[in-house]
Design a protein around this motif. Structure first.
Motif, PDB file in Angstrom:
ATOM      1  N   ARG A 252      23.483  44.370 -54.171  1.00 59.72           N
ATOM      2  CA  ARG A 252      22.897  44.135 -52.852  1.00 59.72           C
ATOM      3  C   ARG A 252      21.503  43.522 -52.991  1.00 59.72           C
ATOM      4  O   ARG A 252      21.143  42.594 -52.256  1.00 59.72           O
ATOM      5  CB  ARG A 252      22.815  45.444 -52.056  1.00 59.72           C
ATOM      6  CG  ARG A 252      24.146  45.988 -51.599  1.00 59.72           C
ATOM      7  CD  ARG A 252      23.972  46.981 -50.438  1.00 59.72           C
ATOM      8  NE  ARG A 252      23.102  48.093 -50.771  1.00 59.72           N
ATOM      9  CZ  ARG A 252      23.512  49.222 -51.353  1.00 59.72           C
ATOM     10  NH1 ARG A 252      24.783  49.363 -51.691  1.00 59.72           N
ATOM     11  NH2 ARG A 252      22.643  50.201 -51.593  1.00 59.72           N
ATOM     12  N   ALA A 253      20.724  44.029 -53.919  1.00 59.16           N
ATOM     13  CA  ALA A 253      19.365  43.522 -54.101  1.00 59.16           C
ATOM     14  C   ALA A 253      19.380  42.059 -54.513  1.00 59.16           C
ATOM     15  O   ALA A 253      18.620  41.245 -53.973  1.00 59.16           O
ATOM     16  CB  ALA A 253      18.638  44.358 -55.160  1.00 59.16           C
ATOM     17  N   GLN A 254      20.253  41.713 -55.453  1.00 57.35           N
ATOM     18  CA  GLN A 254      20.282  40.324 -55.916  1.00 57.35           C
ATOM     19  C   GLN A 254      20.789  39.400 -54.825  1.00 57.35           C
ATOM     20  O   GLN A 254      20.309  38.271 -54.668  1.00 57.35           O
ATOM     21  CB  GLN A 254      21.150  40.219 -57.177  1.00 57.35           C
ATOM     22  CG  GLN A 254      20.745  39.079 -58.100  1.00 57.35           C
ATOM     23  CD  GLN A 254      21.756  37.946 -58.130  1.00 57.35           C
ATOM     24  OE1 GLN A 254      22.727  37.933 -57.370  1.00 57.35           O
ATOM     25  NE2 GLN A 254      21.525  36.982 -59.015  1.00 57.35           N
ATOM     26  N   GLN A 255      21.749  39.868 -54.036  1.00 54.31           N
ATOM     27  CA  GLN A 255      22.243  39.058 -52.924  1.00 54.31           C
ATOM     28  C   GLN A 255      21.159  38.833 -51.881  1.00 54.31           C
ATOM     29  O   GLN A 255      20.996  37.714 -51.372  1.00 54.31           O
ATOM     30  CB  GLN A 255      23.444  39.734 -52.274  1.00 54.31           C
ATOM     31  CG  GLN A 255      24.031  38.924 -51.120  1.00 54.31           C
ATOM     32  CD  GLN A 255      25.264  39.573 -50.523  1.00 54.31           C
ATOM     33  OE1 GLN A 255      25.787  40.547 -51.049  1.00 54.31           O
ATOM     34  NE2 GLN A 255      25.726  39.045 -49.404  1.00 54.31           N
ATOM     35  N   GLN A 257      17.994  38.734 -52.392  1.00 54.70           N
ATOM     36  CA  GLN A 257      17.043  37.772 -52.956  1.00 54.70           C
ATOM     37  C   GLN A 257      17.590  36.347 -52.889  1.00 54.70           C
ATOM     38  O   GLN A 257      16.856  35.407 -52.558  1.00 54.70           O
ATOM     39  CB  GLN A 257      16.705  38.160 -54.395  1.00 54.70           C
ATOM     40  CG  GLN A 257      15.854  39.422 -54.482  1.00 54.70           C
ATOM     41  CD  GLN A 257      15.654  39.898 -55.900  1.00 54.70           C
ATOM     42  OE1 GLN A 257      16.589  39.932 -56.706  1.00 54.70           O
ATOM     43  NE2 GLN A 257      14.426  40.269 -56.232  1.00 54.70           N
ATOM     44  N   GLY A 274      13.954  42.126 -53.037  1.00 60.70           N
ATOM     45  CA  GLY A 274      14.954  42.802 -53.859  1.00 60.70           C
ATOM     46  C   GLY A 274      14.467  44.141 -54.374  1.00 60.70           C
ATOM     47  O   GLY A 274      15.226  45.125 -54.435  1.00 60.70           O
ATOM     48  N   ARG A 275      13.198  44.194 -54.745  1.00 68.17           N
ATOM     49  CA  ARG A 275      12.626  45.442 -55.249  1.00 68.17           C
ATOM     50  C   ARG A 275      12.680  46.539 -54.178  1.00 68.17           C
ATOM     51  O   ARG A 275      12.878  47.713 -54.489  1.00 68.17           O
ATOM     52  CB  ARG A 275      11.185  45.181 -55.708  1.00 68.17           C
ATOM     53  CG  ARG A 275      10.605  46.264 -56.601  1.00 68.17           C
ATOM     54  CD  ARG A 275       9.301  45.800 -57.217  1.00 68.17           C
ATOM     55  NE  ARG A 275       9.470  44.655 -58.098  1.00 68.17           N
ATOM     56  CZ  ARG A 275       9.801  44.761 -59.382  1.00 68.17           C
ATOM     57  NH1 ARG A 275       9.992  45.954 -59.925  1.00 68.17           N
ATOM     58  NH2 ARG A 275       9.940  43.671 -60.120  1.00 68.17           N
ATOM     59  N   THR A 291      11.316  39.800 -61.292  1.00 68.06           N
ATOM     60  CA  THR A 291      12.623  39.332 -60.829  1.00 68.06           C
ATOM     61  C   THR A 291      13.092  38.093 -61.573  1.00 68.06           C
ATOM     62  O   THR A 291      14.291  37.914 -61.788  1.00 68.06           O
ATOM     63  CB  THR A 291      12.585  39.051 -59.316  1.00 68.06           C
ATOM     64  OG1 THR A 291      12.638  40.291 -58.618  1.00 68.06           O
ATOM     65  CG2 THR A 291      13.747  38.171 -58.866  1.00 68.06           C
ATOM     66  N   PRO A 323      17.274  40.772 -60.970  1.00 72.67           N
ATOM     67  CA  PRO A 323      16.847  42.166 -60.911  1.00 72.67           C
ATOM     68  C   PRO A 323      17.667  43.022 -61.869  1.00 72.67           C
ATOM     69  O   PRO A 323      18.801  42.674 -62.227  1.00 72.67           O
ATOM     70  CB  PRO A 323      17.124  42.539 -59.455  1.00 72.67           C
ATOM     71  CG  PRO A 323      18.284  41.667 -59.076  1.00 72.67           C
ATOM     72  CD  PRO A 323      18.022  40.356 -59.772  1.00 72.67           C
TER      73      PRO A 323
END
Length: 359
Positions: A252-255, A257, A274-275, A291, A323
């Motif tokens: 989810r975080a990478q998406q 970003q 993302g963080r 990142t 990430p």
């Protein structure tokens, strides 16, 4: 290359730099097309407001010419002092900029040959040119990205329980060349707890069934441009549910970003969005690196996607979005794509699956 040298000369003039000196490395290749060997004999690009010269050992002239160097090539023999030759070409410059990776021994020798000149770092000057890629450079990065994707697509040929990380890594290294790279830059195969070390390479550890494995690989193509992509694998069984939950957060975080990155936003803000996803899920203290990093003729170059970098993204900037979450003693995961900023978003240069790949 002439246009690049002209732009370097213009920037140097604007910054009050009388001469730019560049020795073997990515900056020299970018400005001349010549991937000179970093030998003990001096090779040095000399750029002034009056023109450019390439100083090379006599035995390296043929290699420079074969690389397509069109500027005047000045050679020196084994019994000549090449630093005195550079000083003669420069005259009496007030400010001399040297590339950031110039050997200290060469910097001291140049200072001795030019005692009245002040010396500064020239890395920011060349980086300002290299950070925004030309269309041909983006094409080269696309080719590199496709080549490393082909290696990831073959992972099932090698990654299986009972084999060591080193054995798998050797197979991957051969495939990196087979699939279109000129050289292997790095191979990381981090199984189980080794995956919690972001820069682990390979070891004699035997890969166990159901263990998560981080595979981060890259190389350089004949065109001189780099690839870099990380994916997560498991073979021979199912990983711990805690790992699966962690990986879903990372996805989810990478998406987020990838969807956020676009012209006009700052490098640090891409890191931050993302963080925040990772922190909100309780893993913030386990995301222990920036990142991403720029990429081109070097695997790591500007722009760096990290807190404190207020640089605004521009079309043509190429960088990684990667990430990671790392649980010491248990496992780790990282998802990495190379992207290029476009007029209204980004182009992603890697398209292998970002979820857990089961082999």
């Amino acid at each position: 290359m002439t246009e690049r040298l002209d732009r370097a000369r213009l920037l140097a003039g604007q910054q009050g730099i009388d001469a730019l000196l560049v020795t073997p490395g990515a900056d020299l290749r970018y400005l001349t097309g010549y991937a000179a060997k970093p030998l003990e004999r001096l090779t040095c690009l000399v750029v002034t407001q009056l023109g450019s010269h390439l100083v090379v050992p006599g035995l390296e002239r043929a290699a420079a010419e074969a690389a397509g160097v069109t500027m005047p090539i000045v050679t020196w023999s084994e019994t000549e002092d090449p630093y005195a030759l550079v000083a003669e070409l420069l005259g009496s410059p007030d400010v001399v900029a040297v590339d950031d990776q110039m050997w200290a021994s060469r910097v001291f020798a140049l200072q001795e040959a030019l005692p009245e000149s002040g010396f500064v770092l020239g890395g920011e000057l060349v980086s300002a040119l290299r950070t925004v890629k030309e269309p041909a450079e983006v094409d080269a990065l696309r080719d590199a990205g496709a080549a490393i994707d082909r290696v990831h697509a073959r992972m099932g040929e090698w990654l299986r329980p009972g084999r060591t990380e080193r054995e798998v890594g050797a197979d991957i290294a051969r495939a990196i060349v087979e699939e279109g790279h000129e050289q292997v830059d790095f191979v990381i195969v981090g199984s189980g707890p080794n995956g919690a070390s972001p820069h682990h390479e390979v070891s004699d550890r035997v890969i166990g069934a159901g263990e998560p494995v981080v595979v981060d690989i890259g190389g350089t193509t004949a065109a001189g441009y780099c690839s870099d992509s990380t994916r997560n694998y498991v073979a021979g069984g199912e990983p711990d549910p805690g790992y699966i939950a962690m990986l879903e957060v990372l996805q989810r975080a990478q998406q987020v970003q990838r969807e956020y990155a676009r012209p006009g936003v700052t490098a640090e803000s891409v890191d931050a969005v993302g963080r925040q996803v990772i922190a909100d899920a309780g893993y913030g203290h386990l995301f222990i690196h920036r990142t991403g990093h720029g990429i081109g003729q070097e695997t790591h170059e500007e722009p760096y996607i990290v807190e404190g970098n207020t640089l605004e993204l521009e079309p043509g900037m190429a960088f990684s979005i990667e990430p990671g979450i790392y649980v010491e003693g248990q496992w780790g995961a990282r998802i990495e794509d190379i992207v290029v900023c476009t007029e209204d978003g980004i182009e992603v240069l890697n398209d292998t699956p970002r979820d857990l790949v089961r082999l």
